[in-house]
Design an enzyme around this catalytic site. Structure first.
Site, PDB file in Angstrom:
ATOM      1  N   GLU A 108     -49.627  25.348   1.955  1.00 55.83           N
ATOM      2  CA  GLU A 108     -50.336  26.034   0.879  1.00 55.83           C
ATOM      3  C   GLU A 108     -49.662  25.836  -0.474  1.00 55.83           C
ATOM      4  O   GLU A 108     -48.463  25.577  -0.553  1.00 55.83           O
ATOM      5  CB  GLU A 108     -50.368  27.549   1.160  1.00 55.83           C
ATOM      6  CG  GLU A 108     -50.995  27.947   2.464  1.00 55.83           C
ATOM      7  CD  GLU A 108     -50.801  29.428   2.757  1.00 55.83           C
ATOM      8  OE1 GLU A 108     -51.516  29.953   3.612  1.00 55.83           O
ATOM      9  OE2 GLU A 108     -49.912  30.049   2.130  1.00 55.83           O
ATOM     10  N   CYS A 127     -47.108  27.281  -7.521  1.00 55.62           N
ATOM     11  CA  CYS A 127     -46.166  27.655  -6.476  1.00 55.62           C
ATOM     12  C   CYS A 127     -46.391  26.724  -5.291  1.00 55.62           C
ATOM     13  O   CYS A 127     -47.489  26.690  -4.730  1.00 55.62           O
ATOM     14  CB  CYS A 127     -46.393  29.110  -6.073  1.00 55.62           C
ATOM     15  SG  CYS A 127     -45.279  29.702  -4.786  1.00 55.62           S
ATOM     16  N   CYS A 134     -42.171  28.399   8.638  1.00 57.14           N
ATOM     17  CA  CYS A 134     -40.846  28.790   8.145  1.00 57.14           C
ATOM     18  C   CYS A 134     -40.027  29.357   9.296  1.00 57.14           C
ATOM     19  O   CYS A 134     -40.555  30.132  10.112  1.00 57.14           O
ATOM     20  CB  CYS A 134     -40.987  29.831   7.036  1.00 57.14           C
ATOM     21  SG  CYS A 134     -39.403  30.322   6.291  1.00 57.14           S
ATOM     22  N   CYS A 138     -38.740  36.478   7.647  1.00 60.80           N
ATOM     23  CA  CYS A 138     -38.686  37.726   6.884  1.00 60.80           C
ATOM     24  C   CYS A 138     -39.819  38.648   7.335  1.00 60.80           C
ATOM     25  O   CYS A 138     -40.955  38.207   7.520  1.00 60.80           O
ATOM     26  CB  CYS A 138     -38.798  37.448   5.394  1.00 60.80           C
ATOM     27  SG  CYS A 138     -37.431  36.461   4.732  1.00 60.80           S
ATOM     28  N   CYS A 141     -43.281  38.721   5.342  1.00 58.80           N
ATOM     29  CA  CYS A 141     -43.926  37.451   4.968  1.00 58.80           C
ATOM     30  C   CYS A 141     -44.792  36.914   6.103  1.00 58.80           C
ATOM     31  O   CYS A 141     -44.324  36.780   7.244  1.00 58.80           O
ATOM     32  CB  CYS A 141     -42.850  36.427   4.598  1.00 58.80           C
ATOM     33  SG  CYS A 141     -43.517  34.825   4.088  1.00 58.80           S
ATOM     34  N   GLU A 182     -38.339  27.805   3.595  1.00 59.41           N
ATOM     35  CA  GLU A 182     -37.071  28.049   2.899  1.00 59.41           C
ATOM     36  C   GLU A 182     -36.578  26.699   2.374  1.00 59.41           C
ATOM     37  O   GLU A 182     -36.119  25.853   3.142  1.00 59.41           O
ATOM     38  CB  GLU A 182     -36.060  28.659   3.860  1.00 59.41           C
ATOM     39  CG  GLU A 182     -34.613  28.647   3.396  1.00 59.41           C
ATOM     40  CD  GLU A 182     -34.398  29.247   2.005  1.00 59.41           C
ATOM     41  OE1 GLU A 182     -33.984  28.487   1.107  1.00 59.41           O
ATOM     42  OE2 GLU A 182     -34.652  30.454   1.829  1.00 59.41           O
ATOM     43  N   SER A 213     -36.774  29.174  -5.202  1.00 60.36           N
ATOM     44  CA  SER A 213     -36.556  30.495  -4.632  1.00 60.36           C
ATOM     45  C   SER A 213     -35.974  30.366  -3.231  1.00 60.36           C
ATOM     46  O   SER A 213     -36.501  29.618  -2.402  1.00 60.36           O
ATOM     47  CB  SER A 213     -37.876  31.276  -4.574  1.00 60.36           C
ATOM     48  OG  SER A 213     -37.694  32.507  -3.905  1.00 60.36           O
ATOM     49  N   HIS A 238     -34.489  41.788  -2.196  1.00 60.91           N
ATOM     50  CA  HIS A 238     -35.287  42.793  -1.486  1.00 60.91           C
ATOM     51  C   HIS A 238     -34.494  43.934  -0.848  1.00 60.91           C
ATOM     52  O   HIS A 238     -35.095  44.809  -0.228  1.00 60.91           O
ATOM     53  CB  HIS A 238     -36.194  42.148  -0.435  1.00 60.91           C
ATOM     54  CG  HIS A 238     -36.997  41.016  -0.946  1.00 60.91           C
ATOM     55  ND1 HIS A 238     -37.850  41.150  -2.036  1.00 60.91           N
ATOM     56  CD2 HIS A 238     -37.068  39.710  -0.568  1.00 60.91           C
ATOM     57  CE1 HIS A 238     -38.414  39.979  -2.283  1.00 60.91           C
ATOM     58  NE2 HIS A 238     -37.951  39.093  -1.420  1.00 60.91           N
ATOM     59  N   CYS A 362     -47.912  34.020   0.519  1.00 63.28           N
ATOM     60  CA  CYS A 362     -47.411  32.911   1.335  1.00 63.28           C
ATOM     61  C   CYS A 362     -47.837  33.041   2.793  1.00 63.28           C
ATOM     62  O   CYS A 362     -47.595  34.065   3.425  1.00 63.28           O
ATOM     63  CB  CYS A 362     -45.883  32.854   1.267  1.00 63.28           C
ATOM     64  SG  CYS A 362     -45.245  32.489  -0.370  1.00 63.28           S
TER      65      CYS A 362
END
Length: 371
Positions: A108, A127, A134, A138, A141, A182, A213, A238, A362
């Site tokens: 994406e 982005c 991933c 997290c 996410c 990541e 990021s 976070h 995401c």
């Protein structure tokens, strides 16, 4: 001479099972590739201009090259690595792209236009993803629920920019490597993509317009600081204690806050680029006055700012454990929390939600496509 070129061509073709992405090569690597098939290395400049300045999509269009070289290149290499699978436009002007990779996987990207006070386009941000899926997991996410599919190649990272610019007929002037994946766990490919983007010969974008990021891969943050063209760095923070971070970001068990902050300080010392901290406020978890005080201390260690970003609901993924319990902090408390920090000298931005009506967070669109 031609027989030599043909033998080298046959040797290269027999050593691979499929064509190679030509945009995976740096300028020097492309020069070496051309030399290997018996071509003059100066052709690399012509190919770079064709690929990155003129954005040609087939070798047959490269009229600056002799016909036999164009044919040879088309037999060994391919240019494009992905195509637009789906596209959704939000009421706020943002656009979510789902790209189809050559192996059937999806990634994406999100286009976010920023306008001035008169409503004119002021800045175009894209982005982009660095992985399909991933491995970090997290709790907040949706991408993590996909699991890790594979790393993206430099071509697949760059082609996200090219396809969006072509589709929208706009110039992207701000890149955020903050989509699926990541980036620092795909370090070599991401670094090569960044170097290609900022290469004077490709003229894609300035490194000052790129933000990477990361969830906090401390050794790679240090390595990135020592790279030739380090981008702006955003830390997906976070939480202000190891206990909180361990609950919602399993990667912090390997790289705790002490290791992370030491690497952040090193990054700033080496690059002199201010740091951005990304912080989602969760009701009753990381939004107390004590959290604000700890966040203040973190933010003031080096020049930085804090971005409070909205929590995108992932209930459609059927979350388990702590992910099931996460609730967004009410907006009134978010503004109170931000004001506490501002009064203590911390630069704070409260971000609006982009694309909430088009599954723009995401992993949301890719996950719905997989389901």
């Amino acid at each position: 001479m031609f027989e030599l070129k043909q033998r080298e061509l046959d040797k290269i073709k027999s050593s691979v099972h499929k064509k190679k992405y030509i945009k995976n090569y740096s300028f020097d690597e492309l020069s070496a590739e051309l030399q290997q098939i018996g071509e003059e290395t100066y052709r690399a400049s012509q190919i770079f201009d064709s690929l990155y300045f003129n954005r040609l999509e087939t070798f047959s269009e490269m009229s600056t090259l002799p016909k036999d070289l164009r044919v040879r290149l088309s037999q060994i290499y391919t240019i494009g690595s992905l195509q637009i699978g789906k596209k959704r436009t939000s009421q706020d002007g943002s656009i979510k792209y789902l790209f189809d990779l050559d192996d059937g996987k999806n990634i994406e990207a999100v286009y976010m236009p920023w306008t001035d006070e008169e409503g004119l386009l002021d800045r175009s941000t894209l982005c982009i993803s660095s992985m399909a899926g991933c491995p970090v997991g997290c709790a907040f996410c949706a991408t993590g629920t996909l699991g890790f599919k594979r790393n993206l190649t430099p071509t697949e990272i760059i082609d996200q920019i090219f396809l969006v610019e072509k589709d929208l007929k706009v110039k992207i002037n701000n890149i955020v490597v903050m989509g699926m994946g990541e980036p620092l766990l795909n370090y070599e490919n991401v670094l090569k993509a960044l170097n290609l983007m900022t290469d004077e010969k490709s003229k894609i974008i300035s490194r000052r317009k790129i933000t990477l990021s990361t969830s906090g891969i401390a050794p790679r943050i240090r390595q990135l600081a020592d790279s030739p063209n380090p981008p702006k760095l955003a830390i997906s923070l976070h939480a202000t204690t190891n206990g909180q971070r361990n609950l919602i970001m399993p990667i912090s068990k390997s790289f705790d806050l002490t290791k992370l902050m030491d690497s952040v300080e090193y990054y700033y010392r080496q690059t002199k680029i201010p740091i951005t901290y990304e912080y989602i406020l969760f009701d009753g978890l990381n939004d107390t006055d004590m959290d604000a005080e700890r966040l203040r201390r973190i933010a003031l260690r080096v020049p930085s700012r804090v971005n409070f970003i909205p929590y995108n609901d992932i209930s459609f993924t059927n979350p388990q454990g702590i992910a099931k319990e996460l609730k967004p902090t009410p907006m009134e408390r978010i503004y109170e929390f931000a004001e506490i920090l501002r009064k203590q000298g911390v630069a704070v931005i409260v971000r609006d939600t982009y694309g909430s009506d088009i599954e723009a967070a995401c992993g949301q669109l890719a996950l719905s496509e997989e389901n």
